[in-house]
Scaffold this motif. Structure first.
Motif, PDB file in Angstrom:
ATOM      1  N   TYR A 114     103.109  27.736  71.213  1.00 51.33           N
ATOM      2  CA  TYR A 114     104.242  27.777  70.296  1.00 51.33           C
ATOM      3  C   TYR A 114     104.186  29.097  69.554  1.00 51.33           C
ATOM      4  O   TYR A 114     103.107  29.575  69.206  1.00 51.33           O
ATOM      5  CB  TYR A 114     104.179  26.640  69.273  1.00 51.33           C
ATOM      6  CG  TYR A 114     104.377  25.262  69.853  1.00 51.33           C
ATOM      7  CD1 TYR A 114     105.531  24.951  70.566  1.00 51.33           C
ATOM      8  CD2 TYR A 114     103.415  24.286  69.671  1.00 51.33           C
ATOM      9  CE1 TYR A 114     105.706  23.684  71.094  1.00 51.33           C
ATOM     10  CE2 TYR A 114     103.585  23.016  70.192  1.00 51.33           C
ATOM     11  CZ  TYR A 114     104.732  22.716  70.909  1.00 51.33           C
ATOM     12  OH  TYR A 114     104.900  21.465  71.427  1.00 51.33           O
ATOM     13  N   LYS A 166     109.781  24.858  66.009  1.00 49.14           N
ATOM     14  CA  LYS A 166     108.853  25.469  66.951  1.00 49.14           C
ATOM     15  C   LYS A 166     109.616  25.871  68.209  1.00 49.14           C
ATOM     16  O   LYS A 166     110.499  25.171  68.653  1.00 49.14           O
ATOM     17  CB  LYS A 166     107.750  24.485  67.315  1.00 49.14           C
ATOM     18  CG  LYS A 166     106.762  24.259  66.192  1.00 49.14           C
ATOM     19  CD  LYS A 166     105.736  23.242  66.609  1.00 49.14           C
ATOM     20  CE  LYS A 166     104.717  23.049  65.513  1.00 49.14           C
ATOM     21  NZ  LYS A 166     103.731  22.036  65.865  1.00 49.14           N
ATOM     22  N   LYS A 191     109.155  27.208  72.193  1.00 48.20           N
ATOM     23  CA  LYS A 191     108.254  27.458  73.326  1.00 48.20           C
ATOM     24  C   LYS A 191     108.480  28.867  73.831  1.00 48.20           C
ATOM     25  O   LYS A 191     109.610  29.302  73.985  1.00 48.20           O
ATOM     26  CB  LYS A 191     108.548  26.459  74.443  1.00 48.20           C
ATOM     27  CG  LYS A 191     107.591  25.306  74.445  1.00 48.20           C
ATOM     28  CD  LYS A 191     107.131  24.973  75.859  1.00 48.20           C
ATOM     29  CE  LYS A 191     105.860  24.181  75.773  1.00 48.20           C
ATOM     30  NZ  LYS A 191     106.070  22.755  75.855  1.00 48.20           N
TER      31      LYS A 191
END
Ligand code: THU
Length: 143
Positions: free
Chosen positions: A124, A2, A4
């Motif tokens: 995300y 994931k 940001k």
């Protein structure tokens, strides 16, 4: 896996707002966990969806699949991105069934479908459904 997102593009904010709004229509008397999704088609049209539960619990339909099935039933099969919102601090992650359904559209379209996961704070970004569902079952598995 994931990542940001540092900078929210205008389109992302718009899509999140629509997903939040869709979550307000969630029918969740059992889980009391509303989810909303906003799906952008390749043509730029937006379809939204919420989760819809049933007293026969296994029949619950997730927000993502509601949005995708709405779009497909209206003649739109190619999607560029989907925003998913859960009323939680951290973004929520789509269930396995929704990943498989999203993968179907991605494989058919042969373009990555971006997935944006939102909670009350944070976002995300996944570049493709494939990234969320490695070693998946697809047409090549049947060759
Ligand atoms: N749910 C969704 O709609 N999307 C997700 O990504 C995760 C889970 C729904 C299914 C059920 O109605 C409730 O959330 C609790 O699992």
């Amino acid at each position: 896996m994931k990542r940001k997102v540092q900078l929210l593009k205008m389109g992302n904010i718009e899509l999140k707002k629509l997903a939040v709004k869709a979550s307000e229509n969630a029918y969740v008397p059992y889980s009391k966990f509303p989810v909303g999704a906003a799906l952008r088609t390749a043509e730029g049209k937006i379809f939204t969806g919420c989760n819809v539960e049933n007293i026969s619990y296994g029949l619950a339909n997730c927000a993502e699949r509601t949005a995708i099935f709405k779009a497909v039933s209206e003649g739109y099969k190619d999607f560029s991105e989907i925003a998913i919102y859960g009323n939680t601090e951290e973004p929520i992650s789509p269930c396995g069934a929704c990943r498989q359904v999203m993968l179907e559209t991605e494989k058919r379209f042969k373009q990555p479908m971006r997935i944006l996961l939102f909670g009350k704070k944070g976002i995300y970004e996944m570049k493709s459904v494939g990234a969320l569902l490695p070693l998946s079952f697809d047409a090549s598995s049947m060759e």
